[in-house]
Design a protein around this motif. Structure first.
Motif, PDB file in Angstrom:
ATOM      1  N   GLY A  48       0.801  -1.210   0.000  1.00 42.48           N
ATOM      2  CA  GLY A  48       0.000   0.000   0.000  1.00 42.48           C
ATOM      3  C   GLY A  48       0.835   1.262   0.000  1.00 42.48           C
ATOM      4  N   VAL A  49       2.028   1.187  -0.584  1.00 47.94           N
ATOM      5  CA  VAL A  49       2.898   2.366  -0.631  1.00 47.94           C
ATOM      6  C   VAL A  49       3.312   2.636  -2.073  1.00 47.94           C
ATOM      7  CG1 VAL A  49       3.786   1.770   1.652  1.00 47.94           C
ATOM      8  CG2 VAL A  49       5.076   1.133  -0.388  1.00 47.94           C
ATOM      9  N   ASN A  50       3.918   3.741  -2.250  1.00 50.21           N
ATOM     10  CA  ASN A  50       4.346   4.142  -3.591  1.00 50.21           C
ATOM     11  C   ASN A  50       5.610   3.401  -4.015  1.00 50.21           C
ATOM     12  OD1 ASN A  50       6.056   6.074  -5.430  1.00 50.21           O
ATOM     13  ND2 ASN A  50       3.891   6.502  -5.747  1.00 50.21           N
ATOM     14  N   LEU A  51       5.675   3.150  -5.326  1.00 52.30           N
ATOM     15  CA  LEU A  51       6.825   2.408  -5.862  1.00 52.30           C
ATOM     16  C   LEU A  51       8.150   3.067  -5.526  1.00 52.30           C
ATOM     17  CD1 LEU A  51       8.064   0.220  -7.673  1.00 52.30           C
ATOM     18  CD2 LEU A  51       7.544   1.650  -9.634  1.00 52.30           C
ATOM     19  N   GLY A  52       8.181   4.368  -5.597  1.00 52.75           N
ATOM     20  CA  GLY A  52       9.434   5.075  -5.351  1.00 52.75           C
ATOM     21  C   GLY A  52       9.997   4.862  -3.956  1.00 52.75           C
ATOM     22  N   LEU A  53       9.146   4.507  -3.035  1.00 56.66           N
ATOM     23  CA  LEU A  53       9.601   4.352  -1.648  1.00 56.66           C
ATOM     24  C   LEU A  53      10.481   3.123  -1.472  1.00 56.66           C
ATOM     25  CD1 LEU A  53       6.446   5.459   0.301  1.00 56.66           C
ATOM     26  CD2 LEU A  53       8.575   6.697  -0.100  1.00 56.66           C
ATOM     27  N   ILE A  54      10.373   2.174  -2.378  1.00 61.52           N
ATOM     28  CA  ILE A  54      11.244   0.999  -2.282  1.00 61.52           C
ATOM     29  C   ILE A  54      12.689   1.424  -2.495  1.00 61.52           C
ATOM     30  CG2 ILE A  54      11.896  -1.132  -3.444  1.00 61.52           C
ATOM     31  CD1 ILE A  54       8.985  -1.819  -3.681  1.00 61.52           C
ATOM     32  N   LYS A  55      12.882   2.274  -3.477  1.00 63.88           N
ATOM     33  CA  LYS A  55      14.239   2.779  -3.679  1.00 63.88           C
ATOM     34  C   LYS A  55      14.679   3.634  -2.482  1.00 63.88           C
ATOM     35  CE  LYS A  55      17.312   5.431  -6.583  1.00 63.88           C
ATOM     36  NZ  LYS A  55      18.425   4.521  -6.273  1.00 63.88           N
ATOM     37  N   TYR A  56      13.749   4.414  -1.995  1.00 68.06           N
ATOM     38  CA  TYR A  56      14.108   5.298  -0.884  1.00 68.06           C
ATOM     39  C   TYR A  56      14.598   4.503   0.329  1.00 68.06           C
ATOM     40  CZ  TYR A  56      13.692   8.715   2.834  1.00 68.06           C
ATOM     41  OH  TYR A  56      13.943   9.532   3.904  1.00 68.06           O
ATOM     42  N   TYR A  57      13.885   3.399   0.654  1.00 70.52           N
ATOM     43  CA  TYR A  57      14.227   2.652   1.874  1.00 70.52           C
ATOM     44  C   TYR A  57      15.253   1.550   1.640  1.00 70.52           C
ATOM     45  CZ  TYR A  57      10.625   4.848   4.711  1.00 70.52           C
ATOM     46  OH  TYR A  57       9.881   5.753   5.425  1.00 70.52           O
ATOM     47  N   PHE A  58      15.244   0.947   0.462  1.00 70.74           N
ATOM     48  CA  PHE A  58      16.089  -0.239   0.254  1.00 70.74           C
ATOM     49  C   PHE A  58      17.009  -0.128  -0.954  1.00 70.74           C
ATOM     50  CE2 PHE A  58      12.307  -1.582   2.563  1.00 70.74           C
ATOM     51  CZ  PHE A  58      12.870  -2.262   3.629  1.00 70.74           C
ATOM     52  N   ASP A  59      16.896   0.969  -1.693  1.00 70.60           N
ATOM     53  CA  ASP A  59      17.736   1.203  -2.854  1.00 70.60           C
ATOM     54  C   ASP A  59      17.411   0.268  -4.011  1.00 70.60           C
ATOM     55  OD1 ASP A  59      19.516   2.644  -4.302  1.00 70.60           O
ATOM     56  OD2 ASP A  59      21.220   1.366  -3.768  1.00 70.60           O
ATOM     57  N   THR A  60      17.833  -1.006  -3.917  1.00 71.54           N
ATOM     58  CA  THR A  60      17.601  -1.914  -5.048  1.00 71.54           C
ATOM     59  C   THR A  60      16.723  -3.093  -4.628  1.00 71.54           C
ATOM     60  OG1 THR A  60      19.477  -3.345  -4.593  1.00 71.54           O
ATOM     61  CG2 THR A  60      19.893  -1.375  -5.926  1.00 71.54           C
ATOM     62  N   LYS A  61      16.247  -3.802  -5.639  1.00 74.34           N
ATOM     63  CA  LYS A  61      15.426  -4.988  -5.400  1.00 74.34           C
ATOM     64  C   LYS A  61      16.229  -6.040  -4.636  1.00 74.34           C
ATOM     65  CE  LYS A  61      12.693  -8.384  -8.048  1.00 74.34           C
ATOM     66  NZ  LYS A  61      12.481  -8.970  -9.383  1.00 74.34           N
ATOM     67  N   LEU A  62      17.516  -6.166  -4.978  1.00 75.66           N
ATOM     68  CA  LEU A  62      18.346  -7.157  -4.289  1.00 75.66           C
ATOM     69  C   LEU A  62      18.487  -6.847  -2.804  1.00 75.66           C
ATOM     70  CD1 LEU A  62      20.211  -9.608  -4.300  1.00 75.66           C
ATOM     71  CD2 LEU A  62      22.084  -8.108  -4.986  1.00 75.66           C
ATOM     72  N   ARG A  63      18.715  -5.571  -2.489  1.00 81.78           N
ATOM     73  CA  ARG A  63      18.865  -5.206  -1.077  1.00 81.78           C
ATOM     74  C   ARG A  63      17.552  -5.410  -0.319  1.00 81.78           C
ATOM     75  NH1 ARG A  63      24.077  -2.448  -1.198  1.00 81.78           N
ATOM     76  NH2 ARG A  63      23.953  -0.966  -2.910  1.00 81.78           N
ATOM     77  N   LEU A  64      16.454  -5.161  -1.005  1.00 84.39           N
ATOM     78  CA  LEU A  64      15.158  -5.421  -0.374  1.00 84.39           C
ATOM     79  C   LEU A  64      15.005  -6.915  -0.071  1.00 84.39           C
ATOM     80  CD1 LEU A  64      12.273  -4.787   0.501  1.00 84.39           C
ATOM     81  CD2 LEU A  64      11.597  -4.840  -1.908  1.00 84.39           C
ATOM     82  N   TRP A  65      15.406  -7.728  -1.027  1.00 86.85           N
ATOM     83  CA  TRP A  65      15.330  -9.186  -0.822  1.00 86.85           C
ATOM     84  C   TRP A  65      16.176  -9.606   0.381  1.00 86.85           C
ATOM     85  CZ3 TRP A  65      19.096 -12.992  -0.942  1.00 86.85           C
ATOM     86  CH2 TRP A  65      18.627 -14.305  -0.995  1.00 86.85           C
ATOM     87  N   ARG A  66      17.377  -9.077   0.460  1.00 86.71           N
ATOM     88  CA  ARG A  66      18.242  -9.464   1.578  1.00 86.71           C
ATOM     89  C   ARG A  66      17.647  -9.039   2.920  1.00 86.71           C
ATOM     90  NH1 ARG A  66      23.846  -9.105  -1.501  1.00 86.71           N
ATOM     91  NH2 ARG A  66      23.799  -6.854  -1.241  1.00 86.71           N
ATOM     92  N   ALA A  67      17.069  -7.848   2.943  1.00 89.51           N
ATOM     93  CA  ALA A  67      16.448  -7.394   4.187  1.00 89.51           C
ATOM     94  C   ALA A  67      15.280  -8.296   4.570  1.00 89.51           C
ATOM     95  CB  ALA A  67      15.979  -5.948   4.028  1.00 89.51           C
ATOM     96  N   ALA A  68      14.518  -8.740   3.565  1.00 90.48           N
ATOM     97  CA  ALA A  68      13.377  -9.617   3.842  1.00 90.48           C
ATOM     98  C   ALA A  68      13.858 -10.960   4.382  1.00 90.48           C
ATOM     99  CB  ALA A  68      12.538  -9.810   2.579  1.00 90.48           C
ATOM    100  N   VAL A  69      14.935 -11.485   3.812  1.00 91.43           N
ATOM    101  CA  VAL A  69      15.472 -12.759   4.283  1.00 91.43           C
ATOM    102  C   VAL A  69      15.980 -12.610   5.720  1.00 91.43           C
ATOM    103  CG1 VAL A  69      17.293 -14.464   3.940  1.00 91.43           C
ATOM    104  CG2 VAL A  69      16.040 -13.567   1.971  1.00 91.43           C
ATOM    105  N   ASP A  70      16.671 -11.537   5.993  1.00 85.33           N
ATOM    106  CA  ASP A  70      17.154 -11.312   7.359  1.00 85.33           C
ATOM    107  C   ASP A  70      15.987 -11.264   8.337  1.00 85.33           C
ATOM    108  OD1 ASP A  70      19.812 -11.287   6.721  1.00 85.33           O
ATOM    109  OD2 ASP A  70      20.028  -9.111   6.694  1.00 85.33           O
ATOM    110  N   ARG A  71      14.921 -10.635   7.929  1.00 85.68           N
ATOM    111  CA  ARG A  71      13.753 -10.568   8.789  1.00 85.68           C
ATOM    112  C   ARG A  71      13.175 -11.962   9.056  1.00 85.68           C
ATOM    113  NH1 ARG A  71       9.966  -7.044  10.243  1.00 85.68           N
ATOM    114  NH2 ARG A  71      11.913  -6.068  10.913  1.00 85.68           N
TER     115      ARG A  71
END
Lengths: 211, 211
Positions: free
Chosen positions: A47-70
DNA sequence: GTCTATAATTAGATAGAC
DNA sequence: GTCTATCTAATTATAGAC
């Protein structure tokens, strides 16, 4: 409430955007895989804007790593349950408790099993990162516990690799394949009855019939 | 040599293009999932031109279905092993033989397990097609065999859903996650020693320690 | 049957307004 | 911090030469 490596998890409802993205990312990556998951879908689910993914996690890969860590942080929180007592004979009860906890975790977090199954089945930088960072410590810990139990005769003698994969495989598949199970059998594996029956079946299989 | 539903598998080397595409598709779909697998990669792996995928299979979805049919055809060929004897007490040996055959199949065809794990973990038309067409009959057959064995005391009493997923999960995970296993343990699960040890561990777990 | 070239779509990433 | 709009690359599907 110790959260893995929280970044901006301050007092209260400061801005849970990051958390919402993480949660949606874990669900989407585990459902669709890294390639199949699109950042647009993740943003929509959160429920957030697409641009916020870059803002918080930069890239898709970094987002994936953060999700795995979680996800692994949640698993550690669960498995680090109180060791109760280390009574000589209670290795049996230890195994029983930990296995039940793992079954309940798998039922409550099928996305964890799905993500592991998806990413660790193929060679690649994500598999190597995930195994080095999370699987190796987990495997070492499980191996230590099961070898101790095997030596005292609580668990059957078995090479530790088979032991690990039989344990994890028998616990997880019912929940990782829940949609298949529902359609093939008409029953919901996430129901409390089936979850407990599954835990009981596995502990009996490994420990023998005596309750 | 009865092949599932071969189309143009005539006398000899007429044109194995279709077969090459099928083989590459199964490997690629199982590695990368439906979305992650690109038709270009499949064509490259098969050593054929991209346009030929449309020529032989029309769409990516139809290619996927053909690859799944092929995989299940291979499994049926394996599990339809000679029923040897139906001696009353040999339900035990039956289970032993079939389980060993399934372990060897999983080790020889990890892509089968990977594809199942990937596609049947989420709702969607591909999951429904795969379950209705292939999983339901397989589940029914396994359930029939294991319930018979449970009633005669050969297998532990257990609800049939847990029985199925514990069996399949314990057999398959070691091989579906082979890259993870290699990196985490340093050992190759596909080695003959580990495959046989795994089969032995599982049969003993279900049947008890007596050889 | 096999190939090249391309159209139509969609993805991750980016720029920049507010 | 949050949003819209857009760039660039990669994908499936297609058209059609040989």
């Amino acid at each position: 409430m110790p959260r893995a490596t929280a970044k901006t998890r301050a007092p209260n409802a400061e801005s849970d955007t990051r958390e919402r993205i993480l949660h949606a990312a874990l669900a989407t990556f585990s459902d669709e895989g890294f390639q199949g998951a699109t950042t647009r879908v993740i943003a929509d689910r959160a429920g957030v804007n697409l641009g916020l993914i870059k803002y918080y996690f930069d890239t898709k890969l970094r987002l994936w790593r953060a999700a795995v860590d979680r996800a692994f942080g949640d698993l550690r929180d669960t498995l680090a349950s109180p060791p109760t007592s280390l009574d000589a004979d209670n290795v049996r009860q230890q195994f029983r408790q930990r296995t039940r906890a793992f079954v309940r975790f798998a039922a409550a977090h099928p996305e964890f099993i799905r993500l592991m199954n998806d990413e660790c089945k193929r060679e690649g930088p994500r598999m190597r990162w995930l195994v080095d960072r999370h699987v190796k410590p987990l495997y070492a810990r499980v191996r230590e516990l099961t070898e101790q139990a095997s030596q005292t005769g609580v668990l059957p003698a078995m090479n530790p690799i088979s032991m690990y994969y039989i344990l994890v495989g028998s616990v997880g598949l019912l929940f990782s394949q829940a949609p298949e199970c529902r359609r093939a059998t008409g029953q919901d594996p996430m129901s409390a009855e089936l979850v407990e029956a599954h835990a009981e079946a596995i502990t009996r299989l490994f420990l023998g019939a005596d309750a």
